[in-house]
Design an enzyme around this catalytic site. Structure first.
Site, short mmCIF file in Angstrom:
data_model
loop_
_atom_site.label_atom_id
_atom_site.label_comp_id
_atom_site.label_asym_id
_atom_site.label_seq_id
_atom_site.Cartn_x
_atom_site.Cartn_y
_atom_site.Cartn_z
N GLU A 220 0.84 -1.21 0.00
CA GLU A 220 0.00 0.00 0.00
C GLU A 220 0.87 1.26 0.00
O GLU A 220 0.59 2.21 -0.72
CB GLU A 220 -0.93 -0.01 1.23
N SER B 173 -3.44 3.74 6.96
CA SER B 173 -3.46 2.55 6.10
C SER B 173 -4.79 1.85 6.24
O SER B 173 -5.36 1.76 7.33
CB SER B 173 -2.32 1.62 6.53
N LYS C 97 -7.95 -4.14 22.00
CA LYS C 97 -8.28 -5.21 21.06
C LYS C 97 -9.68 -5.77 21.34
O LYS C 97 -10.33 -6.28 20.45
CB LYS C 97 -7.26 -6.34 21.16
N GLU D 185 -17.55 -3.47 11.57
CA GLU D 185 -16.93 -3.79 10.28
C GLU D 185 -15.96 -4.97 10.39
O GLU D 185 -15.42 -5.43 9.40
CB GLU D 185 -16.23 -2.57 9.67
N CYS E 210 3.55 -2.57 22.27
CA CYS E 210 2.72 -3.62 22.89
C CYS E 210 3.38 -4.26 24.11
O CYS E 210 2.70 -4.77 24.99
CB CYS E 210 2.41 -4.71 21.88
#
Lengths: 576, 158
Positions: free
Chosen positions: A281, A318, A357, A365, A502
């Protein structure tokens, strides 16, 4: 340098340093409740008081600078009594339910009461009945357990620049809450969970899905699969009393099988996939004059942040789903077809270092035909608890590898767990995609380390690439403001919600010192250094997946399964 | 219009920083009778402050209310003299009768309840005021009459 005396010993210190930091360096543990490393002292809790000769009152060591010849006593009867009184007062209206508390064993207040030898309730204050806030899919607030230390407020405002919560009211009626005391779900909260990590009590915790997962594991109709995020294997050990930074990847996979999961997959595999999609991308955007700088989309807290605070920059993000959701989508499409299982009969669980998360997997979606791609998200802490419940000792198991077809990963996917990892992995593959050759040195030093902002300007075959890496949303906000103001030397920006990425996520083991995060980081780098497979594009299973199912990066199947869109969040209460 | 009021107030403070927060809140309450979520959102945008912060500051002070006043606005004095003369009982009775906590407004917007520290009428303790009209030496029994009176007024007006 100046010299001072601490408990009769001569000690050296820098001018202007706070007493507390000198004491900590000298190995003297002074308890604190409101103190946060790296932020200016608030001096609110008074737990850190010490005696300074010549001063008529006790001195808060967190906010009092040292001076030449100062004589400090850290544990006199007067000091200890003051600390005890504070804890007794904090306990005066605290619900005495440690046995039933999610923070039992991880609680600063409990530990202080224990350390200071408090054996009975001395003061009894009227307890206010306060409702829990269960409105968020990620974070649960129990104001009844709150001691008003203010750490969550400071984390949310000063480090994450989200400011979803603040002090409400005054005096004995003071509490912490959102604007108009509404639920977290209607506030600007991005679900990052950093507030949980700094909460000294059980007032903040993740929304727990352990029971749902146990139910699924015992349902013979269901095929239960699990994926685990790159940073979990280097932090789970801490839940079992092992030193921080010990990698238990293989044992964790074995442990997950013991729990009864039918398949164990590695989210680092789909991190490799993310690199293929996101890298393509980026190249596409650069070549066709698309919106730049492109920003990464792996961190769901960051996604909600930009949807809330900088919707005008959404075209920069993105369109790639996060690795969790990519793998989730593949499990309920490619994998389901391959196994001949109805996607509705697959329960897809993921083990994440993250509370956001939990929010991400519930986004509308992220489901197809009303079947969510990921059903339940457990944090590292929850996995620890689940393993303890099932009596599985990670340390005692023989390591075993994850399952095909999503089990093999490159170490580029593994370093996604640290700030800068996505960028490093992307540049490794971008270099290959553009030049057809591998980088001479795969380690990209300027992108490493825990610093909040890192930048790299390189040229690949005549193509200039300006890359920035930020972690912590406060740092992100600064960079975004520069982009909004017209900064144009950057093409690719990696943003992680949590400071350090993370490995310091809101679902990671609580109450750890900064060294633990550093150790987790080092563990990831070590895995990368020793790995035979270090670039995403050379992962044979990724190549096979494209050949057998997806076609090519950014192709039609990819577009359908691996990419998503974003929504502007019109939260009238959100202002930064 | 309500929104125009807030816009006018904010226009008067153009270029202001966060130190103008309290004067702005006071003016908004003066114009609208209370601080609405909408007003907080507008002020937040204007001063570039988080809404949670504005709500936090506003709740620190007793002078701000977050529900519109009812048609009959009850103020119960909880100052020292009234306290000695039993204002806690009066307040308890009123919360029970109106089914309202201090700071709240009934759904039909008929009654609202507020607690104040002293109304400067200590000789009349315990004091309750309704829409600015003072009632002296209030007892639970007298309260019932006052509330009844309000309800009747409402009927007559309709």
């Amino acid at each position: 340098m100046i010299t001072l005396t601490v408990d009769g010993r001569t000690v050296e210190a820098k001018n202007g340093e706070m007493i507390l930091s000198v004491l900590r360096r000298e190995g003297i543990h002074v308890p604190t409740l409101c103190h946060m490393d790296g932020l200016p002292p608030s001096g609110a809790c008074r737990m850190c008081v010490v005696e300074v000769e010549g001063s008529p009152t006790l001195t808060p060591s967190c906010s009092f600078p040292v001076s030449e010849g100062m004589k400090i006593k850290t544990a006199t009867p007067r000091v200890l009594e003051a600390r005890r009184t504070i804890v007794k007062l904090l306990l005066a209206n605290h619900p005495d339910d440690c046995l039933y508390c999610n923070s039992n064993g991880h609680c600063d207040l409990q530990k202080l009461a224990q350390d200071l030898g408090i054996r009975e309730r001395v003061y009894r204050g009227p307890r206010r009945v306060q409702e829990m806030d269960m409105s968020s899919p990620a974070i649960v607030r129990d104001p009844g357990k709150c001691i008003l230390c203010g750490r969550c407020v400071r984390m949310c405002e000063e480090i994450q620049s989200v400011a979803a919560i603040d002090f409400i009211g005054r005096g004995s009626r003071a509490k912490i809450g959102t604007a108009f005391d509404g639920g977290l779900n209607v506030s600007s909260c991005v679900n990052c969970g950093q507030c949980i990590n700094v909460c000294p009590t059980g007032a903040l915790s993740e929304r727990c899905y352990i029971d749902e997962v146990i139910q699924a594991l015992n349902d013979p109709e269901k095929m239960v699969v699990v994926q685990h995020a790159p940073s979990v294997s280097v932090s789970l050990a801490e839940e079992f009393g092992l030193p921080a930074g010990k990698d238990v990847d293989g044992q964790m996979v074995a442990a997950l099988r013991r729990l009864g999961f039918d398949r164990v997959f590695d989210t680092s595999f789909s991190a490799d996939l993310t690199i293929m999609e996101e890298g393509s991308e980026l190249v596409h955007r650069v070549k066709t004059g698309g919106t730049l700088p492109m920003m990464t989309s792996c961190s769901p807290g960051w996604i909600k942040f930009i949807e809330t605070f900088y919707p005008q920059l959404l075209p920069n993000v993105s369109t790639c789903k996060s690795p969790q959701q990519m793998l989730g989508a593949l499990i309920k499409s490619f994998f389901a077809e391959r196994e001949g299982v109805d996607p509705a009969n697959i329960v897809s669980v993921s083990i994440m270092p993250c509370t956001a998360k939990k929010f991400e997997c519930a986004r509308p979606e992220m489901a197809r035909n009303h079947v969510p791609d990921v059903d339940y998200v457990l944090t590292t802490r929850e996995l620890g608890r689940l393993l303890h419940q099932f009596g599985v000792d990670v340390n005692a198991l023989e390591p075993s590898p994850a399952d095909t077809p999503f089990g093999e990963r490159s170490s580029a996917g593994k370093i996604f767990g640290a700030t800068g990892g996505v960028m490093e992995a992307a540049i490794r593959s971008a270099h290959y995609l553009i030049t057809g050759k591998e980088l001479d040195d795969l380690k990209i030093q300027p992108l490493r380390g825990l610093k909040g902002c890192k930048e790299l300007h390189i040229e690949i075959d005549g193509l200039k690439l300006g890359a920035a890496v930020v972690s912590g949303l406060g740092n992100a906000r600064k960079l975004l403001d520069e982009v909004v103001a017209g900064r144009n030397d950057l093409q690719f920006i990696e943003i992680m919600t949590c400071p350090g990425g993370c490995i310091n996520g809101g679902g990671q083991p609580k109450n750890v010192d900064p060294e633990a995060v550093q150790a987790r980081l080092k563990a990831l780098y070590k895995i990368d250094r020793d790995a035979p497979l270090r670039t995403s594009h050379s992962n044979p299973w990724i190549q096979r997946l494209y050949k057998e199912y997806l076609g090519e990066p950014l192709g039609e199947k990819s577009h359908h399964l691996l990419h998503t869109h974003y929504t502007m969040r019109n939260i009238p209460m959100a202002q930064g | 219009m309500v929104t125009a009021d807030i816009d006018n107030i904010l226009n008067r403070h153009s270029g202001a920083g966060r130190d103008h927060l309290i004067p702005i809140l006071q003016e908004v309450q003066e114009a609208e009778g209370y601080i609405s979520p909408r007003a907080v959102a507008k002020i937040a945008e204007f001063l570039n402050l988080p809404a949670s912060k504005i709500y936090g500051v506003a709740t620190f002070y007793n002078q701000f209310r977050f529900h519109p006043k009812g048609r009959f606005h009850f103020m119960v004095c909880r100052g020292t003299a009234c306290h000695v003369k039993g204002s806690q009982k009066v307040l308890d009775e009123l919360t029970k009768q109106l089914k309202l906590e201090p700071g709240q407004t009934s759904r039909d917007r008929l009654f609202s309840l507020e607690v104040v520290a002293c109304m400067g009428a200590c000789g009349l303790a315990p004091v309750v005021s309704v829409n600015g009209e003072f009632y002296a030496k209030v007892t639970p029994r007298k309260l019932m009459e006052i509330i009844q009176e309000c309800r009747q007024k409402e009927v007559v007006d309709v």
